[in-house]
Design a protein around this motif. Structure first.
Motif, mmCIF file in Angstrom:
data_model
loop_
_atom_site.group_PDB
_atom_site.id
_atom_site.type_symbol
_atom_site.label_atom_id
_atom_site.label_comp_id
_atom_site.label_asym_id
_atom_site.label_seq_id
_atom_site.Cartn_x
_atom_site.Cartn_y
_atom_site.Cartn_z
ATOM 1 N N GLN A 159 1.047 -1.151 -0.050
ATOM 2 C CA GLN A 159 0.134 0.170 -0.008
ATOM 3 C C GLN A 159 0.816 1.255 0.028
ATOM 4 O OE1 GLN A 159 -2.323 -0.605 3.591
ATOM 5 N NE2 GLN A 159 -3.877 -1.730 2.617
ATOM 6 N N GLN B 125 -7.382 12.146 -6.562
ATOM 7 C CA GLN B 125 -7.707 10.809 -7.036
ATOM 8 C C GLN B 125 -9.344 10.959 -7.536
ATOM 9 O OE1 GLN B 125 -4.595 9.772 -7.404
ATOM 10 N NE2 GLN B 125 -5.738 7.718 -7.375
ATOM 11 N N LEU C 127 -11.062 10.984 -11.431
ATOM 12 C CA LEU C 127 -12.062 10.213 -11.993
ATOM 13 C C LEU C 127 -13.276 11.042 -12.450
ATOM 14 C CD1 LEU C 127 -11.739 7.609 -8.909
ATOM 15 C CD2 LEU C 127 -11.209 7.345 -11.221
ATOM 16 N N GLU D 177 -6.561 6.462 -1.023
ATOM 17 C CA GLU D 177 -5.820 5.873 -2.037
ATOM 18 C C GLU D 177 -6.553 5.832 -3.696
ATOM 19 O OE1 GLU D 177 -3.488 1.849 -3.162
ATOM 20 O OE2 GLU D 177 -4.801 1.754 -1.710
ATOM 21 N N THR D 178 -7.709 5.561 -3.594
ATOM 22 C CA THR D 178 -8.455 5.663 -5.111
ATOM 23 C C THR D 178 -9.603 6.682 -5.288
ATOM 24 O OG1 THR D 178 -10.157 4.271 -4.107
ATOM 25 C CG2 THR D 178 -8.315 3.022 -4.798
ATOM 26 N N SER E 38 -12.434 6.910 -3.688
ATOM 27 C CA SER E 38 -13.589 6.292 -3.955
ATOM 28 C C SER E 38 -14.573 6.594 -2.699
ATOM 29 C CB SER E 38 -13.491 4.851 -4.012
ATOM 30 O OG SER E 38 -12.650 4.530 -5.262
ATOM 31 N N ALA F 227 -6.838 3.294 2.760
ATOM 32 C CA ALA F 227 -7.034 2.368 1.805
ATOM 33 C C ALA F 227 -8.319 1.602 1.959
ATOM 34 C CB ALA F 227 -5.755 1.357 1.713
ATOM 35 N N LEU F 228 -8.558 0.796 0.786
ATOM 36 C CA LEU F 228 -9.732 -0.182 0.699
ATOM 37 C C LEU F 228 -9.914 -1.056 2.127
ATOM 38 C CD1 LEU F 228 -12.464 -0.479 -0.720
ATOM 39 C CD2 LEU F 228 -11.320 -2.038 -2.231
ATOM 40 N N THR G 146 -18.916 0.748 -4.053
ATOM 41 C CA THR G 146 -17.736 1.699 -3.813
ATOM 42 C C THR G 146 -17.913 2.425 -5.225
ATOM 43 O OG1 THR G 146 -16.504 -0.305 -2.975
ATOM 44 C CG2 THR G 146 -15.280 1.474 -3.862
ATOM 45 N N SER H 103 -16.493 5.305 -7.853
ATOM 46 C CA SER H 103 -15.259 5.978 -8.024
ATOM 47 C C SER H 103 -15.635 6.721 -9.309
ATOM 48 C CB SER H 103 -14.226 4.860 -8.490
ATOM 49 O OG SER H 103 -14.066 4.029 -7.530
#
Length: 222
Positions: A44, A60, A64, A134-135, A137, A169-170, A190, A192
């Motif tokens: 990670q 992030q 998206l 991290e994403t 989302s 993180a997820l 989730t 995104s």
């Protein structure tokens, strides 16, 4: 044949090809349970303090095609939502989760109904269970007061995200689910960015299976 029966039949065939008994030995089952219970994490990225998580989530999410605003407190949320809707020339009425009913929406000129959306509803407002830095989302857990349809059916989804609920993180999101809910909800989403597809000539089209646009309002104060 139901899903469980079909799955058992497929696994039995695989085990037979491997020269193993059709049914799992009790020790195998125990080993699997131990492995699942360990919740092993993969590599990670290093994410520091709360400020770092907010910055990473924002970057992030914007990558998206999620729009992001940030406000100091919950009292500032309605004005921020109204400003976005005005900017996008979108209607000021829609549906929202019951958990958002305490916000002074009417003072910002918004008209909201606290119910699941119908076909004619163009705006859905939700909170979130948490968000993933991290994403970029959103993680949304369904319940009678937080239906999944609110973020899936309307063309515009606006989510209110407390800064304290942005996790690195997820894996951290799932750890939080286990700690606070004890088990997975009936539906866990989730999100995104806006819904999209590239099925036709590999051209990205937004709103294929859900909202055309996603807007997040991060609230600094707990």
């Amino acid at each position: 044949m139901n899903t469980d029966t079909a799955r058992a039949a497929i696994l039995a065939q695989i085990r037979a090809r491997q020269g193993r008994p059709a049914a799992q030995h009790a020790m195998e089952v125990a080993d699997v349970e131990v492995d699942i219970g360990r919740h092993v994490r993969g590599p990670q990225p290093a994410l520091g303090d709360r400020a770092d998580r907010i910055a990473r989530f924002t970057a992030q999410a914007q990558a998206l095609q999620t729009r992001v605003a940030r406000v100091a407190s919950a009292q500032d949320v309605p004005a921020a939502v109204a400003a976005y809707l005005h900017e996008q020339a979108l209607p000021l009425n829609g549906v929202a989760w019951d958990t958002l009913a305490a916000h002074p929406w009417a003072e910002a000129g918004l008209t909201l109904e606290y119910r699941p959306p119908r076909d004619e509803d163009k705006l859905g407002l939700t909170g979130c269970f948490c968000a993933v830095a991290e994403t970029g989302s959103l993680v949304l857990a369904s319940s009678p007061a937080t239906p999944s349809s609110t973020h899936l059916l309307p063309e515009t989804h606006i989510a209110i995200v407390p800064a304290s609920r942005i996790v690195p993180a997820l894996e951290d999101a799932y750890a939080l689910l286990r700690a606070e809910l004890g088990e997975l909800p009936r539906a866990l989403s989730t999100v995104s960015g806006p819904s999209r597809t590239g099925d036709i000539e590999q051209t990205i089209v937004l709103g294929a299976h859900g909202p055309y646009r996603v807007h997040v309002v991060i609230v600094d104060a707990d």
